[in-house]
Design an enzyme around this catalytic site. Structure first.
Site, PDB file in Angstrom:
ATOM      1  N   GLN A  46      24.443  17.754 -18.000  1.00  0.00           N
ATOM      2  CA  GLN A  46      22.565  18.221 -17.892  1.00  0.00           C
ATOM      3  C   GLN A  46      22.525  17.190 -16.644  1.00  0.00           C
ATOM      4  O   GLN A  46      24.144  16.086 -16.021  1.00  0.00           O
ATOM      5  CB  GLN A  46      21.931  17.422 -18.584  1.00  0.00           C
ATOM      6  CG  GLN A  46      21.990  18.292 -20.572  1.00  0.00           C
ATOM      7  CD  GLN A  46      20.736  16.754 -20.873  1.00  0.00           C
ATOM      8  OE1 GLN A  46      21.046  16.137 -21.684  1.00  0.00           O
ATOM      9  NE2 GLN A  46      19.900  17.995 -21.362  1.00  0.00           N
ATOM     10  N   HIS A 105     -10.437   0.496  13.289  1.00  0.00           N
ATOM     11  CA  HIS A 105     -11.129  -0.667  11.728  1.00  0.00           C
ATOM     12  C   HIS A 105     -10.350  -1.807  11.184  1.00  0.00           C
ATOM     13  O   HIS A 105      -9.322  -1.863  12.183  1.00  0.00           O
ATOM     14  CB  HIS A 105     -10.205   0.330  10.319  1.00  0.00           C
ATOM     15  CG  HIS A 105      -8.605   0.788  10.552  1.00  0.00           C
ATOM     16  ND1 HIS A 105      -7.984   1.735  11.142  1.00  0.00           N
ATOM     17  CD2 HIS A 105      -7.737   0.204  10.194  1.00  0.00           C
ATOM     18  CE1 HIS A 105      -7.052   2.284  11.046  1.00  0.00           C
ATOM     19  NE2 HIS A 105      -6.350   1.561  10.651  1.00  0.00           N
ATOM     20  N   HIS A 107       0.763   0.522   7.812  1.00  0.00           N
ATOM     21  CA  HIS A 107       2.456   0.411   8.185  1.00  0.00           C
ATOM     22  C   HIS A 107       2.798  -0.151   6.890  1.00  0.00           C
ATOM     23  O   HIS A 107       4.030   0.476   6.305  1.00  0.00           O
ATOM     24  CB  HIS A 107       2.215   1.061   8.820  1.00  0.00           C
ATOM     25  CG  HIS A 107       2.159   2.300  10.072  1.00  0.00           C
ATOM     26  ND1 HIS A 107       1.187   2.287  11.012  1.00  0.00           N
ATOM     27  CD2 HIS A 107       2.802   2.789  10.787  1.00  0.00           C
ATOM     28  CE1 HIS A 107       1.087   3.590  11.512  1.00  0.00           C
ATOM     29  NE2 HIS A 107       2.227   3.936  11.415  1.00  0.00           N
TER      30      HIS A 107
END
Length: 274
Positions: free
Chosen positions: A64, A155, A162
Site C-alpha cells: 500500500q 490592523h 505572518h
C-alpha cells in the site's frame, strides 16, 4: 527569489535569491498567507519516503502507498487548514484582546514628543539612544523609516499574522516529516544574491531548517518595520498551539494503525500526539 528594493520607492528589476534582511522583508511583503510552509512542504515531498516521520503507517508497507491519508494531498491540506485556523486565532487576539499599536504609529508619538507637540512616557533608553539622532540626520524627522512605501498595515500589531501562520504550518510539517533527516547537498546564497553556492558546515536537518523558516518569516516583518519582535515570537507560539490542537483532533480519526504524531516544539519540548 525577490526583486531587490535598494532605495525608497525604487525597485531594481533583477531577481535575486534572499540574502539579507532587506530582501527578506521584501519577500514577506508580497507572499500569500501560507506560501512559506507550502513551499517547504513541496520541497520536503521531493525528498522521498526516507524523509517521512518514522510513525507514518505506510512507510514500511510493500502493498500500500500513502495518498488520501498520510500522503501529499493529506499533508498539503493540513498545511493550508492550520494556516486558515491560525488566521482566525491571531485576528481574534489583534482586535479583541491586545490592540497593540504598530511601530510606525509609535514613531509618530516619538516625533511629536521630540518636537514638543506632545509629551509621552517614552523610555529613556530609546530617547538617549544614537538611533534617534541618526534617523533625524538622515530623514529630517523622527518618524520610523519604513521598508514599504504604504507603511504598516492598518490592523493591530500583536500577534504577527505572518509568524502565526508560519508557526502553524511548520508545526504540521514537523509532525509529518522526520525532523532529524539530514538535508543532502544544501546550498547558500552568494553575497550578491545572484547565484547559489554549496553549503559547508554542520549537518542541516529538516527540523532545524523548519525552525529557521518560521523564524525568518517572522523576522522579515520586523526588518520591514511593521512589527515588534515580540509580535513574531508570540505569534509563532500561537500558531504552534493552533496546529497542535488540530493535530490532536485528527489523530483520533484515522483507520490506519497509527501510533500518533511526534514533534519538537519551538521551545525544544518533545511531544507525542495520539
Amino acid at each position: 527569489m525577490v526583486y531587490y528594493r535598494p532605495l525608497r520607492n525604487t525597485i531594481l528589476q533583477i531577481q535575486r535569491y534572499i540574502r539579507n534582511g532587506r530582501d527578506l522583508g521584501e519577500y514577506v511583503h508580497y507572499d500569500f498567507s501560507y506560501q512559506g510552509p507550502l513551499s517547504a512542504c513541496l520541497i520536503l515531498q521531493s525528498f522521498g519516503k526516507e524523509a517521512l516521520d518514522p510513525d507514518n503507517p505506510y512507510i514500511n508497507s510493500v502493498t500500500q502507498g500513502r495518498f488520501v491519508t498520510f500522503g501529499a494531498p493529506h499533508i498539503l491540506d493540513m498545511v493550508a487548514m492550520v494556516g486558515r485556523a491560525a488566521l482566525e486565532a491571531f485576528w481574534f487576539h489583534k482586535f479583541l484582546v491586545h490592540r497593540r499599536l504598530r511601530p510606525e504609529e509609535f514613531g509618530g508619538r516619538l516625533q511629536n514628543h521630540m518636537t514638543g507637540d506632545a509629551c509621552y512616557p517614552i523610555n529613556s533608553e530609546l530617547l538617549d539612544s544614537q538611533v534617534v539622532s541618526e534617523v533625524f540626520k538622515e530623514y529630517g524627522t523622527y518618524l520610523l523609516p519604513m521598508a514599504y512605501p504604504e507603511g504598516c498595515p492598518t490592523h493591530p500589531a500583536y500577534p504577527a499574522g505572518h509568524a502565526c501562520i508560519a508557526g502553524a504550518g511548520v508545526t504540521v510539517l514537523k509532525a509529518f516529516f522526520n525532523e532529524s533527516f539530514p538535508i543532502h547537498n544544501p546550498v547558500v546564497t552568494s553575497s550578491d544574491g545572484l547565484s547559489l553556492l554549496p553549503y559547508s558546515g554542520p549537518t542541516l536537518t529538516i527540523g532545524g531548517e523548519l525552525n529557521k523558516l518560521a523564524t525568518n518569516i517572522s523576522l522579515g516583518r520586523d526588518f520591514a518595520g511593521v512589527h515588534w519582535r515580540s509580535d513574531g515570537i508570540e505569534g509563532i507560539k500561537l500558531g504552534e498551539a493552533v496546529a497542535i490542537s488540530i493535530l490532536q483532533d485528527y489523530a483520533k480519526t484515522y483507520n490506519e494503525n497509527f501510533k500518533g504524531f511526534s514533534l519538537t516544539k519551538f521551545d525544544g519540548t518533545n511531544i507525542k500526539i495520539k
